[in-house]
Design a protein around this motif. Structure first.
Motif, mmCIF file in Angstrom:
data_model
loop_
_atom_site.group_PDB
_atom_site.id
_atom_site.type_symbol
_atom_site.label_atom_id
_atom_site.label_comp_id
_atom_site.label_asym_id
_atom_site.label_seq_id
_atom_site.Cartn_x
_atom_site.Cartn_y
_atom_site.Cartn_z
ATOM 1 N N ILE A 176 0.862 -1.181 0.000
ATOM 2 C CA ILE A 176 0.000 0.000 0.000
ATOM 3 C C ILE A 176 0.897 1.230 0.000
ATOM 4 C CG2 ILE A 176 -1.810 1.277 1.222
ATOM 5 C CD1 ILE A 176 -2.690 -1.334 2.497
ATOM 6 N N GLN A 177 0.567 2.171 -0.906
ATOM 7 C CA GLN A 177 1.362 3.386 -1.027
ATOM 8 C C GLN A 177 0.517 4.603 -0.693
ATOM 9 O OE1 GLN A 177 2.983 4.034 -4.950
ATOM 10 N NE2 GLN A 177 4.107 5.879 -4.340
ATOM 11 N N SER A 178 1.121 5.529 0.034
ATOM 12 C CA SER A 178 0.437 6.780 0.359
ATOM 13 C C SER A 178 0.519 7.720 -0.836
ATOM 14 C CB SER A 178 1.090 7.421 1.584
ATOM 15 O OG SER A 178 0.517 8.678 1.844
ATOM 16 N N SER A 179 -0.593 8.376 -1.107
ATOM 17 C CA SER A 179 -0.644 9.316 -2.240
ATOM 18 C C SER A 179 -1.519 10.499 -1.840
ATOM 19 C CB SER A 179 -1.214 8.615 -3.480
ATOM 20 O OG SER A 179 -1.284 9.503 -4.577
ATOM 21 N N ASP A 180 -0.855 11.563 -1.343
ATOM 22 C CA ASP A 180 -1.565 12.735 -0.817
ATOM 23 C C ASP A 180 -2.553 12.296 0.268
ATOM 24 O OD1 ASP A 180 -0.173 14.489 -2.482
ATOM 25 O OD2 ASP A 180 -1.553 14.106 -4.137
ATOM 26 N N ASN A 181 -3.836 12.565 0.087
ATOM 27 C CA ASN A 181 -4.845 12.180 1.077
ATOM 28 C C ASN A 181 -5.459 10.817 0.769
ATOM 29 O OD1 ASN A 181 -4.609 14.563 2.593
ATOM 30 N ND2 ASN A 181 -5.923 15.660 1.132
ATOM 31 N N THR A 215 7.779 0.130 5.672
ATOM 32 C CA THR A 215 9.147 0.187 5.169
ATOM 33 C C THR A 215 9.603 1.614 4.876
ATOM 34 O OG1 THR A 215 8.471 0.000 2.843
ATOM 35 C CG2 THR A 215 8.852 -2.065 4.057
ATOM 36 N N HIS A 216 8.626 2.513 4.816
ATOM 37 C CA HIS A 216 8.893 3.890 4.383
ATOM 38 C C HIS A 216 7.703 4.724 4.838
ATOM 39 C CE1 HIS A 216 9.286 7.229 1.458
ATOM 40 N NE2 HIS A 216 10.566 6.870 1.353
ATOM 41 N N ARG A 217 7.893 6.012 4.987
ATOM 42 C CA ARG A 217 6.756 6.838 5.424
ATOM 43 C C ARG A 217 5.597 6.788 4.438
ATOM 44 N NH1 ARG A 217 6.669 11.964 3.010
ATOM 45 N NH2 ARG A 217 8.496 12.434 1.717
ATOM 46 N N SER A 218 5.877 6.343 3.207
ATOM 47 C CA SER A 218 4.829 6.284 2.185
ATOM 48 C C SER A 218 4.435 4.862 1.792
ATOM 49 C CB SER A 218 5.284 7.041 0.921
ATOM 50 O OG SER A 218 5.555 8.388 1.215
ATOM 51 N N PHE A 219 4.990 3.837 2.462
ATOM 52 C CA PHE A 219 4.726 2.466 2.015
ATOM 53 C C PHE A 219 4.500 1.496 3.176
ATOM 54 C CE2 PHE A 219 6.790 4.079 -1.798
ATOM 55 C CZ PHE A 219 6.096 3.437 -2.819
ATOM 56 N N LEU A 220 3.554 0.588 2.946
ATOM 57 C CA LEU A 220 3.370 -0.612 3.756
ATOM 58 C C LEU A 220 3.495 -1.801 2.814
ATOM 59 C CD1 LEU A 220 0.157 0.266 5.833
ATOM 60 C CD2 LEU A 220 2.471 0.060 6.746
ATOM 61 N N ILE A 221 4.110 -2.881 3.293
ATOM 62 C CA ILE A 221 4.174 -4.082 2.464
ATOM 63 C C ILE A 221 3.614 -5.268 3.250
ATOM 64 C CG2 ILE A 221 6.238 -3.239 1.255
ATOM 65 C CD1 ILE A 221 7.801 -5.482 2.771
ATOM 66 N N ASN A 222 3.201 -6.277 2.512
ATOM 67 C CA ASN A 222 2.801 -7.539 3.119
ATOM 68 C C ASN A 222 4.017 -8.464 3.073
ATOM 69 O OD1 ASN A 222 1.720 -9.977 3.888
ATOM 70 N ND2 ASN A 222 -0.096 -9.819 2.606
ATOM 71 N N PRO A 223 4.603 -8.823 4.234
ATOM 72 C CA PRO A 223 5.806 -9.676 4.237
ATOM 73 C C PRO A 223 5.622 -10.989 3.484
ATOM 74 C CG PRO A 223 5.412 -8.757 6.422
ATOM 75 C CD PRO A 223 4.196 -8.415 5.585
ATOM 76 N N PHE A 224 4.379 -11.438 3.344
ATOM 77 C CA PHE A 224 4.101 -12.687 2.630
ATOM 78 C C PHE A 224 4.619 -12.627 1.192
ATOM 79 C CE2 PHE A 224 1.241 -15.225 -0.068
ATOM 80 C CZ PHE A 224 1.380 -16.469 0.517
ATOM 81 N N HIS A 225 4.643 -11.424 0.601
ATOM 82 C CA HIS A 225 5.017 -11.278 -0.816
ATOM 83 C C HIS A 225 6.473 -10.870 -1.012
ATOM 84 C CE1 HIS A 225 1.015 -11.901 -2.445
ATOM 85 N NE2 HIS A 225 0.545 -11.177 -1.453
ATOM 86 N N PHE A 226 7.252 -10.833 0.071
ATOM 87 C CA PHE A 226 8.671 -10.479 -0.054
ATOM 88 C C PHE A 226 9.420 -11.548 -0.845
ATOM 89 C CE2 PHE A 226 13.013 -10.964 1.651
ATOM 90 C CZ PHE A 226 13.553 -9.743 1.243
ATOM 91 N N VAL A 227 10.249 -11.111 -1.820
ATOM 92 C CA VAL A 227 11.031 -12.031 -2.647
ATOM 93 C C VAL A 227 12.520 -11.912 -2.333
ATOM 94 C CG1 VAL A 227 11.674 -12.680 -5.003
ATOM 95 C CG2 VAL A 227 9.312 -11.989 -4.488
ATOM 96 N N GLN A 228 13.051 -10.692 -2.427
ATOM 97 C CA GLN A 228 14.476 -10.500 -2.162
ATOM 98 C C GLN A 228 14.777 -9.019 -1.951
ATOM 99 O OE1 GLN A 228 15.907 -12.132 -5.955
ATOM 100 N NE2 GLN A 228 16.693 -10.108 -6.471
ATOM 101 N N SER A 234 23.067 3.027 -3.374
ATOM 102 C CA SER A 234 23.141 3.031 -1.905
ATOM 103 C C SER A 234 21.775 3.085 -1.232
ATOM 104 C CB SER A 234 23.995 4.207 -1.405
ATOM 105 O OG SER A 234 25.311 4.106 -1.901
ATOM 106 N N LYS A 235 20.734 2.856 -1.988
ATOM 107 C CA LYS A 235 19.387 2.830 -1.410
ATOM 108 C C LYS A 235 18.869 1.400 -1.403
ATOM 109 C CE LYS A 235 18.147 7.548 -2.766
ATOM 110 N NZ LYS A 235 17.193 8.385 -3.523
ATOM 111 N N LEU A 236 18.147 1.067 -0.346
ATOM 112 C CA LEU A 236 17.650 -0.298 -0.179
ATOM 113 C C LEU A 236 16.197 -0.404 -0.624
ATOM 114 C CD1 LEU A 236 18.349 -3.146 0.985
ATOM 115 C CD2 LEU A 236 17.374 -2.352 3.163
ATOM 116 N N PHE A 237 15.904 -1.502 -1.315
ATOM 117 C CA PHE A 237 14.535 -1.761 -1.783
ATOM 118 C C PHE A 237 14.156 -3.208 -1.433
ATOM 119 C CE2 PHE A 237 16.170 1.565 -4.453
ATOM 120 C CZ PHE A 237 15.094 2.406 -4.697
ATOM 121 N N THR A 238 12.867 -3.430 -1.282
ATOM 122 C CA THR A 238 12.363 -4.803 -1.204
ATOM 123 C C THR A 238 11.710 -5.123 -2.535
ATOM 124 O OG1 THR A 238 10.236 -4.064 -0.288
ATOM 125 C CG2 THR A 238 11.929 -4.730 1.285
#
Length: 265
Positions: A176-181, A215-228, A234-238
């Motif tokens: 889920i990503q935050s987008s303004d309101n 994971t970020h002020r603008s993102f929530l993730i479902n750990p079930f879908h984590f791949v790598q 120098s920035k980290l991504f899931t």
């Protein structure tokens, strides 16, 4: 040790395990007659063996606050290491209180009572060898059932006021990503990724669904879908299923790494 282990946080179900344990101990002791039980009168046998059964249920129950303290401290994640630590604490409490019960109520501090080493090696440890498998199976079964029920349970991601929401299975939600309101929900529909825009705040969704990971002020993730993991400039991504990349800010890196590494190791 950090690998996920099935866990049921329901206090009610753990009290059911305690009740089942008490009944099992009584039945087992009554028919196997250890501890020189055959020398007791019928009414004494019922009294003392019921006491041991009740004590077993109480011992499990009083170990639960420690369990929930560990569960909360580990941010709602239960691992093999925590399960082993719980059993270590349970065994320690059992040895101490069973010894006291024996001395106080069974032999009334008689000078010819079994000494501590004999009591532990010849009585308590053999008894635990019959009790622990029941506890392991019971806890694992309740944990697996809870996980299955949670994953099959539909959740409602609601919008503010009368705005339309989404009703999905938890593991259909990818991120889920935050987008303004608004929030933009990425979810699975069959084998396809779809998006839905809902008027709400990401912080509200994070509080409502602790299963989702910030994971970020603008993102929530479902750990079930984590791949790598992915590192770029120098920035980290899931990397999530369907090649979705979500940034991990420095603020959340430690917590995110700990949780995702524990669920995939």
């Amino acid at each position: 040790m950090n690998k996920d282990y099935p866990f049921d946080p329901s206090v009610k179900n753990h009290l059911l395990i305690a009740l089942g344990l008490a009944i099992w101990i009584f039945i087992f002791l009554y028919f196997t007659e250890p501890f020189d039980v055959n020398e007791l009168m019928t009414n004494e046998k019922l009294l003392y063996l019921s006491g041991y059964g009740l004590l077993g249920g109480i011992l499990y129950s009083i170990s639960l606050p420690f369990q929930y303290w560990m569960y909360k401290k580990n941010k709602g994640v239960w691992t093999i290491g925590l399960e082993l630590l719980f059993f270590a604490v349970f065994i320690l409490i059992t040895i101490v209180l069973v010894r006291l019960f024996y001395l106080q109520f069974v032999v009334n501090w008689h000078p010819n009572a079994h000494d501590l080493s004999y009591h532990i090696t010849s009585i308590i440890i053999p008894a635990l060898s019959t009790i622990l498998p029941i506890l392991v199976v019971g806890r694992f079964a309740f944990g697996k059932y809870h996980s299955k029920k949670r994953n099959q349970q539909k959740i409602d991601i609601k919008g503010e006021g009368n705005y339309e929401g989404l009703r999905l299975f938890l593991n259909e939600v990818v991120c889920i990503q935050s987008s303004d309101n608004y929030i933009e929900v990425f979810y699975l529909s069959g084998n396809e990724i779809k998006k839905s825009l809902i008027r709400n705040k990401l912080s509200v969704i994070a509080d409502e669904f602790p299963e989702l990971l910030r994971t970020h002020r603008s993102f929530l993730i479902n750990p079930f879908h984590f791949v790598q993991w992915k590192t770029e400039n120098s920035k980290l991504f899931t990397l999530l299923t369907h090649h979705i990349e979500v940034p991990v800010s420095r603020t959340y890196q430690t917590a995110v790494k700990e949780l995702l590494n524990s669920t995939t190791s």
